[in-house]
Design an enzyme around this catalytic site. Structure first.
Site, PDB file in Angstrom:
ATOM      1  N   GLU A 117       5.354  22.166 -87.943  1.00 29.73           N
ATOM      2  CA  GLU A 117       5.645  22.282 -89.358  1.00 29.73           C
ATOM      3  C   GLU A 117       4.946  21.232 -90.200  1.00 29.73           C
ATOM      4  O   GLU A 117       4.604  20.143 -89.721  1.00 29.73           O
ATOM      5  CB  GLU A 117       7.147  22.197 -89.554  1.00 29.73           C
ATOM      6  CG  GLU A 117       7.731  20.933 -88.981  1.00 29.73           C
ATOM      7  CD  GLU A 117       9.236  21.023 -88.887  1.00 29.73           C
ATOM      8  OE1 GLU A 117       9.713  21.885 -88.136  1.00 29.73           O
ATOM      9  OE2 GLU A 117       9.905  20.259 -89.578  1.00 29.73           O
ATOM     10  N   CYS A 130       2.942  16.229 -95.626  1.00 32.47           N
ATOM     11  CA  CYS A 130       3.498  15.544 -94.458  1.00 32.47           C
ATOM     12  C   CYS A 130       3.081  16.349 -93.220  1.00 32.47           C
ATOM     13  O   CYS A 130       3.477  17.507 -93.062  1.00 32.47           O
ATOM     14  CB  CYS A 130       5.019  15.497 -94.616  1.00 32.47           C
ATOM     15  SG  CYS A 130       5.846  14.781 -93.206  1.00 32.47           S
ATOM     16  N   CYS A 137       8.622  15.655 -79.566  1.00 34.73           N
ATOM     17  CA  CYS A 137       8.374  14.213 -79.526  1.00 34.73           C
ATOM     18  C   CYS A 137       9.145  13.622 -78.353  1.00 34.73           C
ATOM     19  O   CYS A 137      10.283  14.005 -78.091  1.00 34.73           O
ATOM     20  CB  CYS A 137       8.833  13.575 -80.835  1.00 34.73           C
ATOM     21  SG  CYS A 137       8.506  11.798 -80.899  1.00 34.73           S
ATOM     22  N   CYS A 141      14.512   9.823 -80.876  1.00 33.72           N
ATOM     23  CA  CYS A 141      15.443   9.125 -81.781  1.00 33.72           C
ATOM     24  C   CYS A 141      16.667  10.016 -81.957  1.00 33.72           C
ATOM     25  O   CYS A 141      16.538  11.227 -82.120  1.00 33.72           O
ATOM     26  CB  CYS A 141      14.767   8.833 -83.114  1.00 33.72           C
ATOM     27  SG  CYS A 141      13.306   7.805 -82.915  1.00 33.72           S
ATOM     28  N   CYS A 144      17.033  12.568 -84.959  1.00 29.13           N
ATOM     29  CA  CYS A 144      15.847  13.324 -85.387  1.00 29.13           C
ATOM     30  C   CYS A 144      15.743  14.665 -84.671  1.00 29.13           C
ATOM     31  O   CYS A 144      15.881  14.744 -83.450  1.00 29.13           O
ATOM     32  CB  CYS A 144      14.606  12.478 -85.110  1.00 29.13           C
ATOM     33  SG  CYS A 144      13.063  13.366 -85.409  1.00 29.13           S
ATOM     34  N   GLY A 189       6.492  14.418 -84.255  1.00 30.22           N
ATOM     35  CA  GLY A 189       5.706  13.676 -83.275  1.00 30.22           C
ATOM     36  C   GLY A 189       5.457  12.227 -83.628  1.00 30.22           C
ATOM     37  O   GLY A 189       5.651  11.786 -84.756  1.00 30.22           O
ATOM     38  N   ASN A 320      18.675  13.170 -93.773  1.00 25.92           N
ATOM     39  CA  ASN A 320      18.731  14.611 -93.978  1.00 25.92           C
ATOM     40  C   ASN A 320      19.461  15.199 -92.766  1.00 25.92           C
ATOM     41  O   ASN A 320      18.894  15.197 -91.668  1.00 25.92           O
ATOM     42  CB  ASN A 320      17.285  15.127 -94.044  1.00 25.92           C
ATOM     43  CG  ASN A 320      17.173  16.381 -94.858  1.00 25.92           C
ATOM     44  OD1 ASN A 320      18.094  17.188 -94.896  1.00 25.92           O
ATOM     45  ND2 ASN A 320      16.045  16.551 -95.505  1.00 25.92           N
ATOM     46  N   CYS A 363      11.567  15.947 -90.553  1.00 29.22           N
ATOM     47  CA  CYS A 363      10.676  16.281 -89.452  1.00 29.22           C
ATOM     48  C   CYS A 363      11.396  17.026 -88.337  1.00 29.22           C
ATOM     49  O   CYS A 363      12.473  16.679 -87.924  1.00 29.22           O
ATOM     50  CB  CYS A 363       9.938  15.047 -88.957  1.00 29.22           C
ATOM     51  SG  CYS A 363      10.828  13.930 -87.901  1.00 29.22           S
TER      52      CYS A 363
HETATM   53  N1  SAH Z   1       7.329   9.506 -85.178  1.00 28.29           N
HETATM   54  C1  SAH Z   1       6.971   8.767 -86.326  1.00 28.29           C
HETATM   55  C2  SAH Z   1       6.543   9.656 -87.481  1.00 28.29           C
HETATM   56  C3  SAH Z   1       7.328  10.905 -87.686  1.00 28.29           C
HETATM   57  S1  SAH Z   1       9.006  10.681 -88.200  1.00 28.29           S
HETATM   58  C4  SAH Z   1       8.099   7.838 -86.743  1.00 28.29           C
HETATM   59  O1  SAH Z   1       9.180   7.933 -86.196  1.00 28.29           O
HETATM   60  O2  SAH Z   1       7.837   7.002 -87.596  1.00 28.29           O
HETATM   61  C5  SAH Z   1       8.814  10.155 -89.877  1.00 28.29           C
HETATM   62  C6  SAH Z   1      10.034   9.476 -90.463  1.00 28.29           C
HETATM   63  O3  SAH Z   1      11.099  10.439 -90.670  1.00 28.29           O
HETATM   64  C7  SAH Z   1      10.608   8.403 -89.568  1.00 28.29           C
HETATM   65  O4  SAH Z   1      10.885   7.234 -90.292  1.00 28.29           O
HETATM   66  C8  SAH Z   1      11.871   9.068 -89.060  1.00 28.29           C
HETATM   67  O5  SAH Z   1      12.800   8.153 -88.592  1.00 28.29           O
HETATM   68  C9  SAH Z   1      12.310   9.869 -90.245  1.00 28.29           C
HETATM   69  N2  SAH Z   1      13.299  10.923 -89.953  1.00 28.29           N
HETATM   70  C10 SAH Z   1      13.440  11.637 -88.825  1.00 28.29           C
HETATM   71  N3  SAH Z   1      14.459  12.523 -88.936  1.00 28.29           N
HETATM   72  C11 SAH Z   1      14.975  12.345 -90.169  1.00 28.29           C
HETATM   73  C12 SAH Z   1      16.051  12.964 -90.883  1.00 28.29           C
HETATM   74  N4  SAH Z   1      16.777  13.930 -90.335  1.00 28.29           N
HETATM   75  N5  SAH Z   1      16.316  12.530 -92.131  1.00 28.29           N
HETATM   76  C13 SAH Z   1      15.547  11.553 -92.706  1.00 28.29           C
HETATM   77  N6  SAH Z   1      14.511  10.963 -92.093  1.00 28.29           N
HETATM   78  C14 SAH Z   1      14.225  11.348 -90.834  1.00 28.29           C
HETATM   79 FE1  SF4 Z   2      11.692   9.391 -83.456  1.00 31.39          FE
HETATM   80 FE2  SF4 Z   2       9.626   9.925 -85.094  1.00 31.39          FE
HETATM   81 FE3  SF4 Z   2       9.807  11.107 -82.697  1.00 31.39          FE
HETATM   82 FE4  SF4 Z   2      11.512  11.788 -84.606  1.00 31.39          FE
HETATM   83  S1  SF4 Z   2       9.318  12.111 -84.630  1.00 31.39           S
HETATM   84  S2  SF4 Z   2      12.014  11.382 -82.430  1.00 31.39           S
HETATM   85  S3  SF4 Z   2      11.787   9.843 -85.646  1.00 31.39           S
HETATM   86  S4  SF4 Z   2       9.557   8.943 -83.083  1.00 31.39           S
END
Ligand code: SAH
Ligand code: SF4
Length: 375
Positions: A117, A130, A137, A141, A144, A189, A320, A363
């Site tokens: 996406e 974005c 990934c 986290c 996420c 990712g 979110n 994401c």
């Molecule tokens: N993997 C990288 C880049 C992609 S995630 C990273 O983690 O930085 C991009 C950002 O979106 C990160 O700061 C992540 O923690 C945040 N993110 C992920 N899921 C989210 C959600 N449900 N609501 C708000 N931010 C979110």
């Molecule tokens: Fe964590 Fe970023 Fe991967 Fe989501 S996309 S699991 S926030 S590292």
């Protein structure tokens, strides 16, 4: 399945999943090639050098969907080119526009049927895209959607770049005369776990002969892969770097960003300081506010202690919510109180507005919704 960061996944965050990936049909994908590489193909075909610029322009700026669209090349040249390179644009399978704001989410299908996406966030001056760099990934986290099913595979540089090309095409078709002028690598990712393809992609996005988006308008975001931050510092590039911090003590951070077990805060901050020193670029720390997890007064105090001596920016992000996950965003009152405590401690910060909650605009969420729909 909730993604656990197992030993195996820690060892294989992505890099090895791309090495040796053969281009479809054995031919290189045109949309991941640099101008010098296209020039090499042009030279092999004994064509004049200026053809390379024409081809790059068709591929990147004009978003040609096939060789036949390249009308300033002769038919025989197009046929010869098709014998040496392939052109397989991403397939747009869903587009959802937010009812509440200028956000549009695109779901693309890749050649092997995988889905990724891409989110367009319009603004008065900026049209921000974005983009994703991996299918799924491995970092996992806890809050996420992207990490929920682990890593499926890395995206190729062509697939990463093509998100920009295809959305630009959509923007043009919709009659909006403003192309994308800002890129955040914050989709699905971990870009630094797919290091070489992601870097090649942003270089193409940046190049004059590519998408021509200024380096300062391209932000890479990482969950904190320490060795890759050192590697990035050596690249001598002017891209912006964001680091997803989300907590200022190891216990909390490890509980939500499992890579912190491997690269704890002390190591991460050392790498960030090295990066700032080596590149003279200011890092932005991202902090997703999770109710009751990292939005307590103590968290604000820890954050001030951790960052107050650094030249950096802090970006607070309202969470979110992801269906099936137990996290919530704190209410506005609490978010403001948290921000006030940080400002009182001397930190510079911005608070990101919530955008496109109705279209799952965070994401990994659209892909997850799609796989739940079809599964
Ligand atoms: N993997 C990288 C880049 C992609 S995630 C990273 O983690 O930085 C991009 C950002 O979106 C990160 O700061 C992540 O923690 C945040 N993110 C992920 N899921 C989210 C959600 N449900 N609501 C708000 N931010 C979110
Ligand atoms: Fe964590 Fe970023 Fe991967 Fe989501 S996309 S699991 S926030 S590292």
């Amino acid at each position: 399945m909730t993604a656990q960061i197992t030993r195996e996944k820690v060892k294989n965050l992505g890099d090895r999943k791309t090495e040796g990936r053969k281009p479809v049909g054995g031919k290189p994908e045109l949309r991941g090639l640099t101008l010098p590489e296209i020039s090499g193909i042009v030279a092999e075909m004994n064509e004049p050098a200026y053809r390379a610029g024409q081809i790059a322009s068709w591929v990147y700026k004009k978003a040609a969907g096939s060789f036949d669209e390249m009308t300033n090349l002769s038919k025989s040249l197009r046929t010869e080119l098709a014998g040496r390179a392939s052109l397989n644009p991403l397939t747009l399978i869903r587009r959802s526009k937010s009812r509440h704001g200028p956000t549009t989410k695109y779901l693309f299908e890749l050649q092997d049927g995988q889905k990724v996406e891409t989110v367009l966030i319009g603004g008065s001056r900026r049209n921000t895209l974005c983009i994703s760099t991996q299918v799924g990934c491995a970092i996992g986290c806890r809050f996420c959607a992207s990490g929920l099913e682990g890593l499926v595979r890395n995206m190729t540089s062509a697939e990463i770049v093509d998100q920009v090309v295809q959305v630009n095409k959509q923007v043009m078709l919709s009659g909006d005369a403003r192309p994308i002028n800002n890129i955040v690598v914050m989709g699905m990712g971990e870009p630094l776990a797919n290091y070489r393809p992601a870097l090649r992609a942003v270089r193409i996005i940046n190049a004059d002969w590519g998408l021509g988006i200024g380096a300062r308008k391209i932000t890479l975001s990482t969950s904190g892969l320490v060795p890759k931050i050192y590697q990035l510092a050596e690249e001598k590039i002017q891209f912006e770097l964001s680091v997803s911090l989300h907590a200022a003590d190891d216990r909390t951070r490890t509980s939500i960003v499992p890579i912190n077990r491997r690269y704890p805060l002390k190591q991460l901050m050392k790498a960030c300081r090295h990066y700032t020193g080596a590149t003279d670029r200011i890092i932005t720390f991202e902090y997703v506010l999770l109710k009751g997890v990292n939005d307590r007064f103590q968290d604000a105090e820890n954050l001030v202690k951790l960052l107050k001596k650094d030249k950096c920016k802090l970006n607070l992000i309202p969470y979110n919510p992801v269906q099936g996950l137990p996290y919530e965003t704190p209410d506005e009152h609490r978010r403001t109180a948290f921000a006030d405590a940080l400002r009182a401690g001397g930190l510079q910060l911005t608070i990101r507005r919530e955008r496109g909650r109705d279209i799952d605009a965070a994401c990994g969420q659209l892909r997850l919704a799609e796989s739940r729909r079809s599964g």
